[in-house]
Design a protein around this motif. Structure first.
Motif, short mmCIF file in Angstrom:
data_model
loop_
_atom_site.label_atom_id
_atom_site.label_comp_id
_atom_site.label_asym_id
_atom_site.label_seq_id
_atom_site.Cartn_x
_atom_site.Cartn_y
_atom_site.Cartn_z
N GLN A 1 6.11 -6.90 9.01
CA GLN A 1 6.88 -7.07 7.78
C GLN A 1 6.42 -8.32 7.04
O GLN A 1 6.24 -9.37 7.64
CB GLN A 1 8.37 -7.18 8.08
CG GLN A 1 9.23 -7.26 6.84
CD GLN A 1 10.71 -7.24 7.14
OE1 GLN A 1 11.15 -7.48 8.27
NE2 GLN A 1 11.50 -6.94 6.12
N GLU A 2 6.24 -8.16 5.73
CA GLU A 2 5.99 -9.29 4.84
C GLU A 2 7.30 -9.69 4.20
O GLU A 2 8.17 -8.84 3.96
CB GLU A 2 4.98 -8.90 3.74
CG GLU A 2 3.60 -8.64 4.28
CD GLU A 2 2.59 -8.28 3.19
OE1 GLU A 2 2.93 -8.33 1.98
OE2 GLU A 2 1.45 -7.96 3.56
N GLY B 1 10.20 -10.25 1.83
CA GLY B 1 10.61 -9.56 0.61
C GLY B 1 10.24 -8.09 0.55
O GLY B 1 10.49 -7.43 -0.46
N LYS B 2 9.62 -7.56 1.62
CA LYS B 2 9.20 -6.15 1.65
C LYS B 2 9.82 -5.48 2.86
O LYS B 2 10.16 -6.14 3.84
CB LYS B 2 7.68 -6.04 1.71
CG LYS B 2 6.99 -6.58 0.47
CD LYS B 2 5.50 -6.33 0.53
CE LYS B 2 4.81 -6.84 -0.72
NZ LYS B 2 3.35 -6.62 -0.64
N PRO B 3 9.93 -4.13 2.84
CA PRO B 3 10.46 -3.44 4.02
C PRO B 3 9.48 -3.51 5.19
O PRO B 3 8.26 -3.64 5.00
CB PRO B 3 10.64 -1.99 3.54
CG PRO B 3 9.89 -1.87 2.27
CD PRO B 3 9.65 -3.24 1.72
N ARG C 1 7.18 -2.22 8.22
CA ARG C 1 6.28 -1.08 8.38
C ARG C 1 6.15 -0.77 9.87
O ARG C 1 5.81 -1.66 10.66
CB ARG C 1 4.92 -1.43 7.80
CG ARG C 1 3.84 -0.42 8.05
CD ARG C 1 2.50 -0.90 7.47
NE ARG C 1 1.41 -0.14 8.05
CZ ARG C 1 0.13 -0.49 7.95
NH1 ARG C 1 -0.22 -1.56 7.27
NH2 ARG C 1 -0.80 0.24 8.53
N VAL D 1 0.51 -15.34 3.07
CA VAL D 1 1.60 -14.37 3.01
C VAL D 1 2.49 -14.56 4.24
O VAL D 1 2.02 -14.45 5.38
CB VAL D 1 1.06 -12.92 2.95
CG1 VAL D 1 2.18 -11.92 3.10
CG2 VAL D 1 0.30 -12.70 1.65
N HIS E 1 4.96 -13.51 7.05
CA HIS E 1 5.12 -12.22 7.72
C HIS E 1 5.49 -12.42 9.19
O HIS E 1 5.46 -13.54 9.69
CB HIS E 1 3.82 -11.41 7.62
CG HIS E 1 2.70 -12.05 8.39
ND1 HIS E 1 1.99 -13.13 7.91
CD2 HIS E 1 2.19 -11.80 9.62
CE1 HIS E 1 1.09 -13.51 8.80
NE2 HIS E 1 1.19 -12.71 9.86
#
Length: 137
Positions: free
Chosen positions: A75-76, A78-80, A82, A96, A98
């Motif tokens: 996961q990064e 601010g993003k869902p 994976r 980034v 994560h």
């Protein structure tokens, strides 16, 4: 619990004591090479994950994950998240924030490839909270 026990083509390696403070749960590390491009075989017991972190670089840098066994997450910020399985590839750009680790019910193994760059440094941040993690399937 998954029948997969974390064994892949590369040896599991010893308990990852050098970086244990940056993990929730037990991980194992087998550095396959430290020359040229560092590559580590990282094994996560079920529910183990590393803290949020950033691979800083002024130029180049970052990390590539080559998933070799089990089921895990990436996961990064601010993003869902994976879901990851053997054969998946994750390209993590420099700078980034994560995290990555195993699913609750499965071991997870990946090769961590450190992308060469200039001015590289890793910054370890806060743990992935149980509340965040437990929302994942």
């Amino acid at each position: 619990m998954s029948a997969f026990d974390g064994t892949t083509v590369f040896a599991r390696g010893a308990e990852n004591t050098a970086f244990a403070q940056y993990f929730v749960g037990q991980s194992y590390l087998n550095m396959l090479t430290t020359e040229g491009v560092p590559i580590g075989n990282v094994t996560f017991e079920p529910a183990c994950r590393n803290n949020w972190h950033i691979h800083h670089a002024a130029k180049g840098g970052g990390q590539i994950l080559l998933c070799t066994g089990g089921r895990g997450w990436y996961q990064e910020a601010g993003k869902p998240a994976r879901e990851l399985h053997a054969g998946d590839v994750v390209v993590i750009p420099a700078n980034v924030k994560h995290w990555h680790g195993a699913a609750k019910d499965s071991w997870f193994v990946h090769l961590a490839v450190e992308v060469p760059g200039e001015g590289t440094a890793n910054e370890w941040c806060e743990p992935v909270s149980d509340e965040e993690y437990n929302q994942l399937p």
